[in-house]
Design an enzyme around this catalytic site. Structure first.
Site, PDB file in Angstrom:
ATOM      1  N   SER A   1     -40.175 -53.448 -23.466  1.00  0.00           N
ATOM      2  CA  SER A   1     -40.749 -52.970 -24.713  1.00  0.00           C
ATOM      3  C   SER A   1     -41.583 -51.711 -24.464  1.00  0.00           C
ATOM      4  O   SER A   1     -41.057 -50.724 -23.959  1.00  0.00           O
ATOM      5  CB  SER A   1     -41.551 -54.090 -25.390  1.00  0.00           C
ATOM      6  OG  SER A   1     -41.732 -53.835 -26.762  1.00  0.00           O
TER       7      SER A   1
ATOM      8  N   ASP B   1     -31.606 -57.267 -31.223  1.00  0.00           N
ATOM      9  CA  ASP B   1     -33.036 -56.990 -31.218  1.00  0.00           C
ATOM     10  C   ASP B   1     -33.401 -56.281 -32.520  1.00  0.00           C
ATOM     11  O   ASP B   1     -32.978 -55.154 -32.764  1.00  0.00           O
ATOM     12  CB  ASP B   1     -33.372 -56.099 -30.015  1.00  0.00           C
ATOM     13  CG  ASP B   1     -34.867 -55.976 -29.766  1.00  0.00           C
ATOM     14  OD1 ASP B   1     -35.661 -56.168 -30.712  1.00  0.00           O
ATOM     15  OD2 ASP B   1     -35.246 -55.681 -28.617  1.00  0.00           O
TER      16      ASP B   1
ATOM     17  N   HIS C   1     -35.404 -59.689 -29.062  1.00  0.00           N
ATOM     18  CA  HIS C   1     -36.329 -58.974 -28.181  1.00  0.00           C
ATOM     19  C   HIS C   1     -36.751 -59.909 -27.037  1.00  0.00           C
ATOM     20  O   HIS C   1     -37.870 -60.412 -26.996  1.00  0.00           O
ATOM     21  CB  HIS C   1     -37.536 -58.514 -28.997  1.00  0.00           C
ATOM     22  CG  HIS C   1     -38.329 -57.408 -28.375  1.00  0.00           C
ATOM     23  ND1 HIS C   1     -37.780 -56.192 -28.020  1.00  0.00           N
ATOM     24  CD2 HIS C   1     -39.649 -57.325 -28.033  1.00  0.00           C
ATOM     25  CE1 HIS C   1     -38.717 -55.412 -27.520  1.00  0.00           C
ATOM     26  NE2 HIS C   1     -39.850 -56.080 -27.499  1.00  0.00           N
TER      27      HIS C   1
END
Length: 631
Positions: free
Chosen positions: A203, A311, A342
């Protein structure tokens, strides 16, 4: 004296074979006729060094920037762990995870934070498994606090230059181009470093790895970005539509700032909020410094890229645009694509991921000739825990194939490889509150706020791989409107439940361990399993645009009421197989509340010229495969 459990700061240690055995280490790593070296067996480095006795340091580097405008250069802090044998001559590469999250959101599926339990200024708890696993194999590990977070000074700027350059400071120090000091102010040199560093992170951390790579900094040898934003404009916008509003960029800066510094950093956040362009959604210079794709020509590091195809946080166009640019610039690369949302691959395909990561770092950082670059470039999860390998992505043999929107008689329109013979129009009205489920469900029923187009049941599989594009010829009775499109698989099947809690995984109560432990830190993590569900349809991919940005995301041009325009916009990239008997659906809408944070306010009536409108699908096998499937 036993060295088990000793915290190293400086000096030289001689580890006996007995102690090494107690630590699960191989005594031959400390050969008597020279400096210690790694041990390679079965093509990978072995845990020949201790973990509990590893040297732990916290160091500080003066940066080259001043994010909080206080007249002083920001100080970047990082925690370093390296094998004790580096004090005896072992040359170690570095695995680095630069992050803004170590004291706020924290890291991993179990939200691990950095922790100094005894107050001596050194970490006792190290998030994630990288230290436990790689330090015993002859690596050093750095967990770096991004500017304005945890022990670093300054203020976060959400992927602006100050964030992007934070990790570069440590790489410069590792290679003798910057000065680091410990808490006592003593200069510390990285004379144990072998000159090679790999960065990894999920991320925001993944974006920092890519941000460092596109600087071209010498000494960064490889990066492993996991589900990281590559174009921050695309993280909060999509083709002129604001998808995350309410000053999201400044809000995230606030989230990662330590609570006691949030008021201090408010002026920086206010400046971010004033410059983000929430009021129009266009691309400006604000986003240019938060873009990594256009800077890929600077990359000299290899890239192992991971992303979840489903995601909906960092959407798949982040990986695809970066991947396409890597290919154009012949960057050594590999790609993993999973069916989850995610989710870190450590929590999706743990054993294979750790093995792959181990071999990747060994090859690029330890010069171990293990053949990993001779293997297929792409690992792709087709269904829950069913993986394929491919030579590249998009899958070789894909060809963009135009599938036309055709008028219906009583219900939904059709899809075919040739346009309708006669001019036909599809009319619908914008609905700012229409849910995604309402858009998708009951595709055979005419609804006033969408257009639905369905193929006949497929007679053979149809495989798409790449980025679909919607091309519409349309008009509106307002000067502005949005346009949205959804590609749907209508057919009952068991699929990864990526939209449910956990984004496709279930966290179990059982654990497994990856690496060695100290009295305060182990490498044990909760296991996971895939969350699957049987459903009658699957949202395959989607896209949205502001009609005023039809010419460019940089400039908004109002529509002339009633005038027809060509609109072309991409859907999110996908790799998907429609099975025989299933039907392909294309849904056209205006406002798309579950995709955008700011609903269109015009309530326009739209008309689509079907003969000139289509969806371009990246079909593996091209038109011939589409014909064979019955389109």
């Amino acid at each position: 004296m036993s060295t088990v459990g000793t915290r190293w700061r400086r000096g030289v240690a001689v580890l006996s074979a007995t102690v090494l055995a107690a630590l699960g280490a191989a005594p031959q790593a400390l050969a008597a006729d020279g400096p210690p070296s790694i041990v390679v067996q079965d093509g990978v480095t072995q845990p020949a060094f201790g973990y509990a006795d590893a040297i732990r340091e916290r160091l500080f580097i003066d940066s080259t920037f001043d994010s909080d405008n206080d007249g002083l250069r920001d100080i970047i802090a990082f925690d370093l762990m390296r094998p004790a044998a580096t004090a005896q001559g072992l040359k170690a590469p570095v695995v680095m995870d630069a992050s803004p999250y170590y004291s706020t959101v924290c890291r991993g599926n179990e939200s691990e934070c950095k922790a100094d339990l005894d107050g001596d200024g050194l970490l006792d708890k190290w998030p994630l498994f990288y230290d436990n696993y790689f330090v015993p194999r002859g690596y050093a590990v750095i967990l770096l606090d991004m500017v304005g977070t945890n022990n670093s000074t300054g203020c976060p700027t959400t992927n602006a230059n100050q964030d992007n350059l934070s990790a570069k400071q440590a790489i410069n120090w590792l290679n003798g181009r910057a000065t680091a000091r410990n808490a006592a102010g003593e200069v510390v040199k990285a004379d144990w470093h072998n000159g090679k560093t790999g960065m990894i992170g999920k991320s925001y951390d993944g974006s920092l790895a890519m941000a460092t790579a596109v600087t071209g900094v010498k000494g960064l040898t490889t990066v492993v970005p996991i589900s990281g934003p590559t174009e921050y404009y695309d993280y909060v916008r999509s083709n002129g539509v604001v998808t995350r509003g309410n000053s999201y960029v400044s809000s995230l800066a606030n989230t990662v700032t330590n609570p006691e510094r949030r008021e201090y950093c408010k002026p920086v956040r206010d400046a971010i909020g004033a410059a983000d362009g929430d009021e129009h959604g266009d691309y400006t210079s604000f986003w240019n410094e938060r873009s990594y794709v256009k800077k890929v020509p600077n990359v000299t590091a290899s890239v192992l890229l991971y992303h979840g195809l489903n995601d909906d946080n960092v959407r798949p166009d982040h990986f695809s645009k970066f991947w396409y640019a890597l290919a154009e610039n012949n960057v050594p690369r590999k790609l993993w694509l999973s069916q989850e949302g995610h989710v870190d691959p450590f929590d999706s395909r743990r054993a294979v991921w750790v093995s792959t990561l181990h071999r990747w770092f060994d090859f690029w950082l330890q010069n171990v000739a293990n053949g990993i670059m001779d293997e297929p470039r792409v690992d792709l999860e087709r269904s829950a825990d069913v993986w394929e390998t491919h030579a590249d992505w998009p899958i070789p043999g894909k060809a963009d194939t135009e599938v036309y929107l055709q008028p219906g008689t009583t219900g939904a329109g059709g899809l075919g490889l040739v346009p309708t013979a006669k001019p036909a129009t599809g009319a619908f009205q914008d609905n700012r509150t229409q849910s995604q489920n309402t858009m998708i469900l009951n595709p055979d029923v005419v609804q006033p706020n969408r257009l639905a187009f369905l193929s006949a049941p497929l007679s053979a599989p149809l495989h798409i791989s790449g980025t679909p594009t919607v091309q519409l010829r349309a008009s509106a009775d307002q000067t502005d409107t949005n346009l949205g499109a959804i590609l749907v698989d209508y057919g009952t099947d068991e699929r990864v439940a990526h939209r449910a809690s956990g984004e496709g995984i279930i966290t179990l109560t059982t654990e497994d361990c990856w690496g060695q432990s100290s009295p305060t830190d182990d490498g044990c993590y909760k296991q996971t399993t895939k969350r699957v569900a049987t459903a009658d349809y699957e949202l395959v991919t989607k896209g949205i645009m502001d009609a005023q940005n039809r010419q460019s995301i940089r400039v908004s041009v109002p529509l002339v009421q009633g005038e027809s325009y060509n609109f072309s916009f991409p859907l999110l990239p996908e790799d998907y197989v429609f099975k025989p008997g299933h039907r392909i659906g294309v849904i056209i809408v205006a406002s798309y509340p579950q995709y955008s944070s700011q609903a269109d306010t015009t309530a326009a009536n739209l008309q689509v010229a079907l003969k000139s409108s289509n969806i371009v699908l990246p079909v593996v096998g091209g038109t011939a495969a589409a014909h064979a499937a019955g389109l």
